[in-house]
Write a protein that holds these residues in place. Structure first.
Motif, PDB file in Angstrom:
ATOM      1  N   THR A   8       0.828  -1.204   0.000  1.00 17.87           N
ATOM      2  CA  THR A   8       0.000   0.000   0.000  1.00 17.87           C
ATOM      3  C   THR A   8       0.868   1.263   0.000  1.00 17.87           C
ATOM      4  OG1 THR A   8      -0.265  -0.474   2.372  1.00 17.87           O
ATOM      5  CG2 THR A   8      -2.130  -0.969   0.961  1.00 17.87           C
ATOM      6  N   VAL A   9       2.152   1.069  -0.312  1.00 13.29           N
ATOM      7  CA  VAL A   9       3.075   2.158  -0.670  1.00 13.29           C
ATOM      8  C   VAL A   9       4.002   1.578  -1.731  1.00 13.29           C
ATOM      9  CG1 VAL A   9       3.073   3.258   1.621  1.00 13.29           C
ATOM     10  CG2 VAL A   9       4.839   1.566   1.068  1.00 13.29           C
ATOM     11  N   TYR A  10       4.778   2.444  -2.376  1.00 10.69           N
ATOM     12  CA  TYR A  10       5.799   1.932  -3.294  1.00 10.69           C
ATOM     13  C   TYR A  10       6.959   1.362  -2.472  1.00 10.69           C
ATOM     14  CZ  TYR A  10       3.283   3.838  -7.224  1.00 10.69           C
ATOM     15  OH  TYR A  10       2.305   4.079  -8.158  1.00 10.69           O
ATOM     16  N   PRO A  11       7.469   0.201  -2.864  1.00  8.88           N
ATOM     17  CA  PRO A  11       8.584  -0.385  -2.131  1.00  8.88           C
ATOM     18  C   PRO A  11       9.746   0.606  -2.043  1.00  8.88           C
ATOM     19  CG  PRO A  11       7.787  -1.920  -3.786  1.00  8.88           C
ATOM     20  CD  PRO A  11       7.073  -0.616  -4.023  1.00  8.88           C
ATOM     21  N   GLY A  12      10.368   0.679  -0.898  1.00  5.59           N
ATOM     22  CA  GLY A  12      11.531   1.553  -0.799  1.00  5.59           C
ATOM     23  C   GLY A  12      11.858   2.000   0.608  1.00  5.59           C
ATOM     24  N   ARG A  13      10.886   2.582   1.283  1.00  4.09           N
ATOM     25  CA  ARG A  13      11.222   3.095   2.620  1.00  4.09           C
ATOM     26  C   ARG A  13       9.951   3.207   3.456  1.00  4.09           C
ATOM     27  NH1 ARG A  13       9.359   8.214   2.558  1.00  4.09           N
ATOM     28  NH2 ARG A  13       9.095   9.122   0.492  1.00  4.09           N
ATOM     29  N   GLY A  14      10.164   3.223   4.754  1.00  2.00           N
ATOM     30  CA  GLY A  14       9.049   3.413   5.678  1.00  2.00           C
ATOM     31  C   GLY A  14       8.612   4.876   5.704  1.00  2.00           C
ATOM     32  N   GLY A  15       7.463   5.128   6.317  1.00  2.00           N
ATOM     33  CA  GLY A  15       6.999   6.494   6.516  1.00  2.00           C
ATOM     34  C   GLY A  15       6.260   7.094   5.348  1.00  2.00           C
ATOM     35  N   GLN A  16       5.912   6.304   4.352  1.00  2.00           N
ATOM     36  CA  GLN A  16       5.173   6.844   3.204  1.00  2.00           C
ATOM     37  C   GLN A  16       3.676   6.863   3.500  1.00  2.00           C
ATOM     38  OE1 GLN A  16       6.554   5.438  -0.818  1.00  2.00           O
ATOM     39  NE2 GLN A  16       7.604   3.885   0.404  1.00  2.00           N
TER      40      GLN A  16
ATOM     41  N   VAL B 170      -0.950  -6.712   4.244  1.00  2.00           N
ATOM     42  CA  VAL B 170      -0.778  -5.350   3.711  1.00  2.00           C
ATOM     43  C   VAL B 170       0.469  -4.745   4.346  1.00  2.00           C
ATOM     44  CG1 VAL B 170      -3.174  -4.773   3.097  1.00  2.00           C
ATOM     45  CG2 VAL B 170      -2.363  -4.377   5.425  1.00  2.00           C
ATOM     46  N   ASP B 171       1.136  -3.890   3.594  1.00  2.00           N
ATOM     47  CA  ASP B 171       2.390  -3.283   4.048  1.00  2.00           C
ATOM     48  C   ASP B 171       2.501  -1.891   3.454  1.00  2.00           C
ATOM     49  OD1 ASP B 171       4.990  -2.471   4.532  1.00  2.00           O
ATOM     50  OD2 ASP B 171       5.923  -4.192   3.555  1.00  2.00           O
ATOM     51  N   GLY B 172       2.609  -0.909   4.346  1.00  2.00           N
ATOM     52  CA  GLY B 172       2.874   0.447   3.888  1.00  2.00           C
ATOM     53  C   GLY B 172       1.873   1.454   4.405  1.00  2.00           C
ATOM     54  N   GLY B 173       2.316   2.290   5.341  1.00  2.00           N
ATOM     55  CA  GLY B 173       1.448   3.351   5.857  1.00  2.00           C
ATOM     56  C   GLY B 173       0.277   2.848   6.677  1.00  2.00           C
ATOM     57  N   VAL B 174       0.433   1.638   7.217  1.00  4.24           N
ATOM     58  CA  VAL B 174      -0.689   1.078   7.983  1.00  4.24           C
ATOM     59  C   VAL B 174      -0.559   1.484   9.453  1.00  4.24           C
ATOM     60  CG1 VAL B 174      -1.960  -1.001   8.614  1.00  4.24           C
ATOM     61  CG2 VAL B 174      -0.794  -0.891   6.398  1.00  4.24           C
ATOM     62  N   GLY B 175      -1.641   1.996   9.996  1.00  4.95           N
ATOM     63  CA  GLY B 175      -1.672   2.434  11.387  1.00  4.95           C
ATOM     64  C   GLY B 175      -3.113   2.601  11.818  1.00  4.95           C
TER      65      GLY B 175
ATOM     66  N   ILE C 199      -0.575  -7.913   9.050  1.00  2.00           N
ATOM     67  CA  ILE C 199      -0.321  -6.477   8.959  1.00  2.00           C
ATOM     68  C   ILE C 199       1.151  -6.184   9.197  1.00  2.00           C
ATOM     69  CG2 ILE C 199      -0.908  -4.210   9.988  1.00  2.00           C
ATOM     70  CD1 ILE C 199      -3.300  -5.707   8.675  1.00  2.00           C
ATOM     71  N   VAL C 200       1.726  -5.344   8.329  1.00  2.00           N
ATOM     72  CA  VAL C 200       3.056  -4.789   8.581  1.00  2.00           C
ATOM     73  C   VAL C 200       2.864  -3.324   8.955  1.00  2.00           C
ATOM     74  CG1 VAL C 200       5.271  -4.136   7.560  1.00  2.00           C
ATOM     75  CG2 VAL C 200       4.225  -6.327   6.973  1.00  2.00           C
ATOM     76  N   ALA C 201       3.420  -2.921  10.075  1.00  2.00           N
ATOM     77  CA  ALA C 201       3.347  -1.508  10.460  1.00  2.00           C
ATOM     78  C   ALA C 201       4.678  -1.111  11.068  1.00  2.00           C
ATOM     79  CB  ALA C 201       2.212  -1.281  11.452  1.00  2.00           C
ATOM     80  N   GLY C 202       5.244  -0.039  10.574  1.00  2.00           N
ATOM     81  CA  GLY C 202       6.521   0.449  11.079  1.00  2.00           C
ATOM     82  C   GLY C 202       6.341   1.754  11.828  1.00  2.00           C
ATOM     83  N   THR C 203       6.174   2.831  11.049  1.00  2.00           N
ATOM     84  CA  THR C 203       6.104   4.165  11.636  1.00  2.00           C
ATOM     85  C   THR C 203       5.000   4.277  12.685  1.00  2.00           C
ATOM     86  OG1 THR C 203       6.870   5.039   9.523  1.00  2.00           O
ATOM     87  CG2 THR C 203       5.872   6.617  11.033  1.00  2.00           C
ATOM     88  N   ALA C 204       3.863   3.667  12.407  1.00  2.00           N
ATOM     89  CA  ALA C 204       2.727   3.797  13.331  1.00  2.00           C
ATOM     90  C   ALA C 204       3.061   3.215  14.700  1.00  2.00           C
ATOM     91  CB  ALA C 204       1.492   3.096  12.758  1.00  2.00           C
TER      92      ALA C 204
END
Ligand code: 5RP
Length: 161
Positions: A77-85, A109-114, A129-134
């Motif tokens: 749910t973001v373009y592959p590359g980095r967290g925080g998108q 799902v991976d990307g901007g999930v929070g 669920i993959v969640a980093g920044t959140a």
């Protein structure tokens, strides 16, 4: 360990990841010409196989044969590359399409999930669920993890009735 390989030539790294103790090897559909052979190679090394699609790849690119051979499908749910998108809402329908086609499959799902975006993902049928920044940016990471789990479990219970 779930290893999401955002790499070209994903065939090259299967043995290294298996030797390092990986449990799941998730590769990008866009990065291989022969996903079935790659899934076989991953399974032969006793890992589960995940198949990821980037935001511009339609869910229909995942054929029934590929999905049935894989253990997990991953909708980025973001373009592959980095967290925080920023979470791309337009990818959510792909989760629902895959859930409708594969009711028993793990769909990640991976990307901007929070907390603000988990509802859409969970209601569409994602159960991983993959969640980093959140999480890492939260004052109370444990609470965020708990909230994400509750959202997924609640939606999964609804979907199974
Ligand atoms: O790997 C990613 C993008 O390439 C992931 O989106 C990322 O690791 C998860 O982080 P965030 O929750 O901040 O989007």
């Amino acid at each position: 360990m779930d290893c999401h390989m955002m790499v070209a030539q994903p065939e090259k790294w299967v043995d290294d990841i298996a030797d390092a103790g990986g449990a799941m090897y998730c590769f990008h559909l866009e990065a291989t010409d022969n996903p079935i052979a790659l899934i076989d190679k991953i399974h032969k090394r006793s890992m589960k196989a995940g198949v990821a699609i980037s935001p511009d790849t339609p869910s229909t690119a995942i054929t029934d044969e590929v999905a049935n051979a894989a253990d997990m499908l991953l909708v980025m749910t973001v373009y592959p590359g980095r967290g925080g998108q920023k979470f791309l809402d337009r990818c959510v329908p792909k989760v629902a399409e895959l859930r409708a086609r594969f009711p028993e499959k793990d769909i990640e799902v991976d990307g901007g999930v929070g907390p603000k975006t988990i509802g859409a993902c969970a209601d569409a049928g994602s159960n991983v669920i993959v969640a980093g920044t959140a999480i890492f940016g939260a004052e109370n990471p444990s609470q965020v993890i708990q909230d994400l789990k509750v959202a997924v479990n609640t939606a999964q219970a609804k979907l199974s009735t």
